[in-house]
Write an enzyme that holds these catalytic residues in place. Sequence first.
Site, PDB file in Angstrom:
ATOM      1  N   SER A 104       0.825  -1.196   0.000  1.00 25.95           N
ATOM      2  CA  SER A 104       0.000   0.000   0.000  1.00 25.95           C
ATOM      3  C   SER A 104       0.869   1.260   0.000  1.00 25.95           C
ATOM      4  O   SER A 104       1.611   1.500  -0.954  1.00 25.95           O
ATOM      5  CB  SER A 104      -0.968  -0.043   1.182  1.00 25.95           C
ATOM      6  OG  SER A 104      -1.949   0.949   1.076  1.00 25.95           O
ATOM      7  N   ASP A 136       0.101  -4.115  -3.850  1.00 31.04           N
ATOM      8  CA  ASP A 136      -0.983  -3.128  -3.935  1.00 31.04           C
ATOM      9  C   ASP A 136      -0.476  -1.701  -3.755  1.00 31.04           C
ATOM     10  O   ASP A 136      -0.928  -0.962  -2.858  1.00 31.04           O
ATOM     11  CB  ASP A 136      -2.053  -3.427  -2.877  1.00 31.04           C
ATOM     12  CG  ASP A 136      -3.379  -3.841  -3.497  1.00 31.04           C
ATOM     13  OD1 ASP A 136      -3.469  -3.904  -4.737  1.00 31.04           O
ATOM     14  OD2 ASP A 136      -4.334  -4.126  -2.735  1.00 31.04           O
ATOM     15  N   HIS A 144      -7.853  -5.407  -0.218  1.00 33.57           N
ATOM     16  CA  HIS A 144      -6.568  -4.801   0.141  1.00 33.57           C
ATOM     17  C   HIS A 144      -5.900  -5.499   1.331  1.00 33.57           C
ATOM     18  O   HIS A 144      -4.685  -5.693   1.343  1.00 33.57           O
ATOM     19  CB  HIS A 144      -6.796  -3.326   0.445  1.00 33.57           C
ATOM     20  CG  HIS A 144      -5.575  -2.474   0.446  1.00 33.57           C
ATOM     21  ND1 HIS A 144      -4.627  -2.498  -0.561  1.00 33.57           N
ATOM     22  CD2 HIS A 144      -5.139  -1.543   1.339  1.00 33.57           C
ATOM     23  CE1 HIS A 144      -3.666  -1.630  -0.291  1.00 33.57           C
ATOM     24  NE2 HIS A 144      -3.951  -1.043   0.855  1.00 33.57           N
TER      25      HIS A 144
END
Length: 487
Positions: free
Chosen positions: A321, A344, A400
């Site tokens: 992330s 991600d 996620h």
Amino acid sequence: MDNVNMVQSPVQWSEYIKIPSLCEESVVIFTLSCRLGYDNSAYLMNHGSLFLCIVFVSVVCEDLGLCILQAGVGRRELKVFAKYCFKTQIMSSSFFQRYKSHIPVPKGPFVVGCTDIMVGRSKEGTLMRLYYPTNVTDPMSKMDKWTPWYLGEEYTKGMASFMAPSISSLFSMLFNWQMRGALIPAIWEEPMMDKKFPVVVFSHGLSANRSIYSTVCTELSSHGFVVAAVEHRDTSACASFTLSEDGSKEHILFRTLQPNEKEYDLRNQQIKIRVQESVRALDVLEKLEQGKVTNELPSKFDLQQLCGRLDLTMPIMSGHSFGGGTTICTLSKDKRFKVGVALDPWMFPLKDEVDEICSALTQPLLCISTEAFQNEVNLKAMSKLNDETTTFVTIKGTVHQNQCDTPFLVGPIGRVFAGASSPLDPGTAMDINNRLMINFICKHLGELTKSCNNYLPYIESQKDKMVSGLYGKGKCMLGWDADYHAV
């Protein structure tokens, strides 16, 4: 005590404390969300009354909470059961000993050890959790020395302020009850195996910490890597700390966006600090290899044993992330890192510099995305990466948080509230993710990992669950979409 009998017993707790009524609409939506596996947590978090009779039961005893919903137990019975839980202190330590949770045991040939290292007492220093191979042959033989996952209430508060700002105190309380006894299958301060291993620096996501990616980090370490999970002190972690002159902790709390403050200005400032911290982590690993590091934290782990055991010829940079974006920026800035894996990646914090950063990144890079997270605008930013050196893979049916520990520490109902509920089984999603990482790293490190399982047959067998290239079904994303509060 038999859980089913407990629920079906005659109503005999009516004298207990009065609890406010439920919001019936919330109950209906929550029930449908659980049955359909749909993450509707953003809506549900705005209905605080739901906590009293379902969230409480669900977090304390996941299977029982799900059974209650599936059995269609009425509103009155739910209220009574919640009262019973409070009155009998079902959250007590003796109760939790029966349901003690841990993340998955890593599948590699090495049993993993773990220690925390702080170099320098200020924010300009380095705090990281180190995972490494040991000589132990059976992780279950030393289960009493497994590493605690939980880092403290300050960390929980920071996580709650980001994930559930409208009911942060309730979320924090529930999270503390659920996570306080959770364990990592890594033996705390076990001596390291006397052998040289390649190194990985791992950067966490927004409102995360050095512990929350232990499933990924222990898996890598069990395959013969020393993994340094950095805890960022740029106020993007759910919490962190420095040490005062007398050795007491001074906590750094998660910073929420202030009124009239622009999301990009804050996140761009933070990612620059994160890159510096990732570079410093590699500096620390180089000094550990030379035997020149003193740990500021109380520890029985002798850092001198790392001297001569860290192979720094091909360092790997990785992260999830915000940490995925940090990985991309770090690779572009520090060519000591030879390989990168971005999970991600959140590209918003570098959106105004994306062309410059992506053109400067020349190392082999693997981007593993989740289907529900990546949206059109973030994928467009990722498309700036060199497609000759970058491999893009998306795991279908994933969200996620499938790339962190959360799905393994809460049950099916807890996953809904934590935004971690996915169509694909969490264990399968994590296995695919980790084996893609290991395969890619082994491919590019060559002789350094010649004995490492590259998992080609497994990856081939799971091809129906993957999409090659840039792909995602995400709609909204923090930063890219105004007023959207989630990553």
